[in-house]
Design an enzyme around this catalytic site. Structure first.
Site, mmCIF file in Angstrom:
data_model
loop_
_atom_site.group_PDB
_atom_site.id
_atom_site.type_symbol
_atom_site.label_atom_id
_atom_site.label_comp_id
_atom_site.label_asym_id
_atom_site.label_seq_id
_atom_site.Cartn_x
_atom_site.Cartn_y
_atom_site.Cartn_z
ATOM 1 C CD GLU A 1 -3.138 0.636 0.324
ATOM 2 O OE1 GLU A 1 -2.573 1.433 -0.451
ATOM 3 O OE2 GLU A 1 -4.356 0.605 0.475
ATOM 4 C CG ASP A 2 -0.815 4.596 -1.861
ATOM 5 O OD1 ASP A 2 -1.473 3.529 -1.864
ATOM 6 O OD2 ASP A 2 -1.355 5.706 -1.985
ATOM 7 C CG ASP B 1 -6.149 8.569 5.854
ATOM 8 O OD1 ASP B 1 -6.128 8.870 7.051
ATOM 9 O OD2 ASP B 1 -6.483 9.375 4.965
ATOM 10 C CG PHE C 1 -4.636 15.212 0.885
ATOM 11 C CD1 PHE C 1 -5.588 14.244 1.190
ATOM 12 C CD2 PHE C 1 -4.187 15.308 -0.424
ATOM 13 C CE1 PHE C 1 -6.076 13.390 0.203
ATOM 14 C CE2 PHE C 1 -4.666 14.463 -1.413
ATOM 15 C CZ PHE C 1 -5.621 13.501 -1.102
ATOM 16 N NE ARG D 1 -3.230 8.418 -9.529
ATOM 17 C CZ ARG D 1 -3.878 7.961 -8.475
ATOM 18 N NH1 ARG D 1 -3.206 7.525 -7.442
ATOM 19 N NH2 ARG D 1 -5.200 7.928 -8.441
HETATM 20 C C1 PRP Z 1 -5.917 5.687 -1.090
HETATM 21 C C2 PRP Z 1 -4.635 4.896 -0.832
HETATM 22 C C3 PRP Z 1 -5.096 3.706 -0.044
HETATM 23 C C4 PRP Z 1 -6.318 4.217 0.700
HETATM 24 C C5 PRP Z 1 -5.984 4.489 2.129
HETATM 25 O O1 PRP Z 1 -6.530 5.180 -2.231
HETATM 26 O O2 PRP Z 1 -4.006 4.541 -2.034
HETATM 27 O O3 PRP Z 1 -5.450 2.620 -0.877
HETATM 28 O O4 PRP Z 1 -6.719 5.439 0.050
HETATM 29 O O5 PRP Z 1 -7.051 5.098 2.808
HETATM 30 P P1 PRP Z 1 -7.874 4.410 3.982
HETATM 31 O O6 PRP Z 1 -6.881 3.772 4.925
HETATM 32 O O7 PRP Z 1 -8.584 5.588 4.612
HETATM 33 O O8 PRP Z 1 -8.827 3.412 3.408
HETATM 34 P P2 PRP Z 1 -7.654 6.004 -3.040
HETATM 35 O O9 PRP Z 1 -9.003 5.616 -2.573
HETATM 36 O O10 PRP Z 1 -7.317 7.458 -2.995
HETATM 37 O O11 PRP Z 1 -7.468 5.429 -4.511
HETATM 38 P P3 PRP Z 1 -6.146 5.525 -5.450
HETATM 39 O O12 PRP Z 1 -5.085 4.651 -4.796
HETATM 40 O O13 PRP Z 1 -6.614 4.974 -6.749
HETATM 41 O O14 PRP Z 1 -5.725 6.968 -5.525
#
Ligand code: PRP
Length: 179
Positions: free
Chosen positions: A101-102, A105, A154, A167
Site C-alpha cells: 500500500e502507498d 489512513d 494530505f 502522482r
Molecule cells: C488511497 C490509498 C489507499 C487508501 C488508504 O486510495 O491509495 O489505498 O486510500 O485510505 P484508507 O486507509 O482511509 O482506506 P484512493 O481511494 O485514494 O485510490 P487511489 O489509490 O486509486 O488513488
C-alpha cells in the site's frame, strides 16, 4: 480547507529519503521471506510506483498481483466506503500474501482487502505500507513493514494523487492552502 485552492506546500519525504526507505523495507522483507515465494498484491492506483521500486530492490523470487480499490473519490477525505474496482484474480489458497500500500489512513481499504483474502484461504497476510497516517484510523491495522509515519496532512506524489493529479512527482509533498 477549500479543496479547489490547494497547492504543493513542501516536501515531506525527499526522493533520497524514499530510496533509503525502500531499501530498508526490502532488506526486512527479503530476510523474513527467505526460502518462500510471496505473492505481492499492489493496491492500485496509489501503490504503483512504490511497488515497482520495491520489487526491483527486493531482487528475490516473488509474484505480483494487483487489486484496485478506491475510497477517496476526488476529495481529500476518505468517503468511508471502499469500492472494489478490480478484485484479486486467481487462486490464493496457501499463498503468503504481502499487501503493498502507498498509505494507510482510516485503515478501511486495507481492512476490507484483508478480510477478503482471509476468506479466500491465504496462508499468511502481511502488510507493507510506505506511509501511515495513524491520526485518522478507524479500524485497528498492524503495519508489518512501515516506511514512515506522517502527520495529519494530505500528501501527494510518488503515486499518490489529489483528484488524479500529482502522482508523477518523485517525492512526497504536503498539500497546503493557496495564499
Ligand atoms: C488511497 C490509498 C489507499 C487508501 C488508504 O486510495 O491509495 O489505498 O486510500 O485510505 P484508507 O486507509 O482511509 O482506506 P484512493 O481511494 O485514494 O485510490 P487511489 O489509490 O486509486 O488513488
Amino acid at each position: 480547507m477549500k479543496e479547489q485552492h490547494l497547492k504543493l506546500a513542501r516536501v515531506l519525504i525527499s526522493k533520497e529519503e524514499l530510496r533509503a526507505i525502500v531499501e530498508r523495507l526490502a532488506t526486512e522483507i527479503r530476510r523474513d521471506y527467505q526460502g518462500r515465494t510471496p505473492l505481492l498484491v499492489g493496491v492500485l492506483k496509489g501503490s504503483f510506483i512504490f511497488l515497482a521500486d520495491l520489487v526491483r530492490c527486493l531482487n528475490m523470487p516473488l509474484e505480483i498481483e494487483f487489486v484496485r480499490l478506491a475510497s477517496y473519490g476526488a476529495g481529500t477525505t476518505s468517503s468511508g466506503r471502499v469500492r472494489v474496482i478490480q478484485g484479486i484474480s486467481g487462486d490464493i489458497r496457501h499463498r503468503d500474501i504481502l499487501l503493498v500500500e502507498d498509505i494507510v489512513d482510516t485503515g478501511l481499504t486495507i481492512s476490507h482487502l484483508m478480510q477478503t483474502l482471509h476468506r479466500k484461504g491465504a496462508a499468511s497476510i502481511r502488510l507493507c505500507a510506505l506511509l501511515d497516517k495513524p491520526s485518522q484510523r478507524k479500524v485497528d491495522i498492524k503495519v508489518d513493514y512501515l516506511g514512515s509515519l506522517i502527520p495529519d496532512e494530505f500528501v501527494v506524489g510518488y503515486g499518490l494523487d489529489y483528484a488524479e493529479q500529482y502522482r508523477y512527482l518523485p517525492a512526497i509533498y504536503a498539500l497546503g492552502k493557496e495564499d
